[in-house]
Design an enzyme around this catalytic site. Structure first.
Site, mmCIF file in Angstrom:
data_model
loop_
_atom_site.group_PDB
_atom_site.id
_atom_site.type_symbol
_atom_site.label_atom_id
_atom_site.label_comp_id
_atom_site.label_asym_id
_atom_site.label_seq_id
_atom_site.Cartn_x
_atom_site.Cartn_y
_atom_site.Cartn_z
ATOM 1 N N GLU A 15 11.321 4.829 -46.846
ATOM 2 C CA GLU A 15 10.249 5.368 -46.016
ATOM 3 C C GLU A 15 10.904 6.186 -44.927
ATOM 4 O O GLU A 15 11.717 5.662 -44.170
ATOM 5 C CB GLU A 15 9.427 4.238 -45.386
ATOM 6 N N GLN A 33 2.763 18.361 -37.257
ATOM 7 C CA GLN A 33 3.270 19.434 -38.107
ATOM 8 C C GLN A 33 4.653 19.064 -38.615
ATOM 9 O O GLN A 33 5.439 18.459 -37.886
ATOM 10 C CB GLN A 33 3.353 20.717 -37.275
ATOM 11 N N ASN A 35 8.159 20.805 -40.341
ATOM 12 C CA ASN A 35 8.862 22.074 -40.520
ATOM 13 C C ASN A 35 10.110 21.841 -41.355
ATOM 14 O O ASN A 35 10.657 20.739 -41.370
ATOM 15 C CB ASN A 35 9.277 22.668 -39.162
ATOM 16 N N HIS A 48 17.179 25.239 -28.334
ATOM 17 C CA HIS A 48 15.794 25.682 -28.154
ATOM 18 C C HIS A 48 14.922 24.606 -27.522
ATOM 19 O O HIS A 48 15.165 23.415 -27.702
ATOM 20 C CB HIS A 48 15.174 26.058 -29.502
ATOM 21 N N ASP A 156 19.366 34.010 -30.143
ATOM 22 C CA ASP A 156 20.235 32.967 -29.593
ATOM 23 C C ASP A 156 21.444 33.545 -28.860
ATOM 24 O O ASP A 156 21.973 32.921 -27.935
ATOM 25 C CB ASP A 156 20.682 32.003 -30.689
#
Length: 176
Positions: A15, A33, A35, A48, A156
């Site tokens: 899991e 969400q 990604n 970031h 960056d």
């Protein structure tokens, strides 16, 4: 975070996320969400973050290859402000890292390719996106570059040092 794995001759099962277990360890987070990115060896993404109220908590893991994953505390007045935590995440070790809001995040790809996946509790907000230079000497992250120049995005390459970065996170001394 290290998920429990069940192996047999067919392979394995695990899991990767269970809300109740996560809340026992970390607290209440509502991820909204997922990604995924794929990068080649030498790519360095980060550091970031998004400004509050659009900041993101993340639960990150690698499903192919390996990366050095880094989180930096950017909460003003925090006893660990500007300090970094780095851990190797790989398809082999199955480790996951939780990165709370108020932390900058980045990773360096150590393998020939890496597939990196993460859950976030807020959507991407381009107008609130910010970052800090990966090589800021005040933070002093050992990215395991072994003398190589990392592959960076144009964005960056232009990020400011921590001392010049726009920050709006405060350290919360209250227990949650």
């Amino acid at each position: 975070m290290e998920p429990e794995m069940f192996r047999d001759t067919r392979g394995y099962f695990m899991e990767t996320f269970r809300q109740a277990d996560f809340e026992k360890r970390i607290g209440r987070i509502s991820f909204m969400q997922d990604n995924e990115s794929c990068s080649v060896k030498g790519v360095l993404r980060g550091l970031h973050y998004q400004l509050a109220p659009c900041s993101q908590a993340k639960l990150v893991r690698v499903i192919q290859g390996s990366v050095l994953d880094v989180a930096v505390d950017i909460r003003r007045h925090s006893p660990t402000f500007g300090k970094a935590v780095a851990i190797e995440l790989s398809a082999e070790n199955k480790l996951q890292l939780f990165i709370p809001q108020g932390f900058a995040h980045g990773f360096h790809v150590l393998s020939s390719t890496a597939v990196f996946t993460y859950k976030v509790d807020n959507p991407y907000a381009p107008a609130q996106e910010r970052g800090i230079r990966f090589d800021d000497p005040a933070i002093g992250i050992d990215w395991q570059l072994t003398g190589r120049t990392p592959v960076l995005s144009e964005k960056d390459m232009k990020l400011p040092l921590l001392k010049d970065a726009e920050l709006n996170f405060e350290y919360n001394t209250q227990k949650q």
